[in-house]
Design a protein around this motif. Structure first.
Motif, mmCIF file in Angstrom:
data_model
loop_
_atom_site.group_PDB
_atom_site.id
_atom_site.type_symbol
_atom_site.label_atom_id
_atom_site.label_comp_id
_atom_site.label_asym_id
_atom_site.label_seq_id
_atom_site.Cartn_x
_atom_site.Cartn_y
_atom_site.Cartn_z
ATOM 1 N N TYR A 155 42.247 36.124 46.322
ATOM 2 C CA TYR A 155 41.416 35.585 47.260
ATOM 3 C C TYR A 155 39.941 35.956 46.600
ATOM 4 N N LEU A 159 38.712 26.467 50.629
ATOM 5 C CA LEU A 159 39.214 27.462 51.056
ATOM 6 C C LEU A 159 39.135 27.343 52.606
ATOM 7 N N ILE A 194 43.386 28.953 43.210
ATOM 8 C CA ILE A 194 43.672 28.368 44.282
ATOM 9 C C ILE A 194 45.164 28.130 44.472
ATOM 10 N N ILE A 233 42.569 25.465 53.251
ATOM 11 C CA ILE A 233 43.708 26.402 53.298
ATOM 12 C C ILE A 233 44.382 26.661 54.502
#
Length: 201
Positions: free
Chosen positions: A164, A179, A139, A183
């Motif tokens: 990803y 995510l 990440i 994100i």
């Protein structure tokens, strides 16, 4: 005189730059990367406990993440395409990591080494926790890709997509939650972040 160099070696993490094969608009060193991975690993533990009703030791995750790349003080940052180019290279690199770990640990007295040894390389005893650290590491790499692309550096476009997909392949619900929920904010400007915060109040 004793050679208690362990902590002095840790301070050298700031001299190890990452992403050596890529054009960087801003260089990222190992020290700041490790702190970010620690933040994210801790967050994944908190998400596990508070969102999904788990019982993971989030503080332990943060500590493992802080130390997860310490051997790179000696080995340097091996670019991922090189590290995983072939099983031969990967296995050789693992051996080098073990040698580096042992060398770094010589900077501690024996009674302290037992505390730090499980932090420097993955152990089967804490296999579940290391899976979260690995996710946090990926990440962090994904965030780096986002930041570089936001400055117009398209060298990171393929790395962003492959990173990803690598995160999704881990099949870790906490990572997927991070995510989805957190994100998007990494693509906001500071003013946009403030405005969004005001809208939420």
């Amino acid at each position: 005189m004793k050679s208690n160099h362990f902590y002095a070696m840790l301070s050298r993490m700031k001299y190890i730059n990452r992403w050596g094969l890529m054009r960087n608009t801003r260089e990222e060193n190992l020290s700041e990367h490790s702190l970010e991975v620690a933040f994210i690993a801790h967050a994944l533990g908190v998400i596990n406990n508070e969102i999904f009703g788990g019982t993971i030791n989030a503080e332990r995750l943060a500590i493992l993440a802080m130390y997860h790349d310490v051997t790179e003080i000696i080995t340097g940052d091996m670019p991922t395409p090189v590290k995983y180019y072939s099983p031969v290279i990967r296995n050789a690199y693992k051996e080098v990591e073990h040698v580096a770990k042992d060398e770094i640990l010589t900077g501690l007295p024996l009674n302290l080494r037992k505390v730090y040894e499980p932090l420097l390389l993955e152990t089967s005893k804490e296999e579940e926790l290391w899976a979260y650290v690995k996710a946090a590491d990926k990440i962090s790499a994904y965030i780096k890709c986002i930041e570089e692309i936001n400055t117009g550096n398209l060298d990171f476009s393929k790395a962003k997509e492959s990173t990803y997909q690598a995160i999704l392949k881990l099949d870790l619900k906490e990572a997927n939650y991070f995510l989805e929920e957190y994100i998007p904010a990494y693509s906001l400007t500071l003013d946009e972040s403030k405005n969004e915060e005001e809208d939420n109040n």
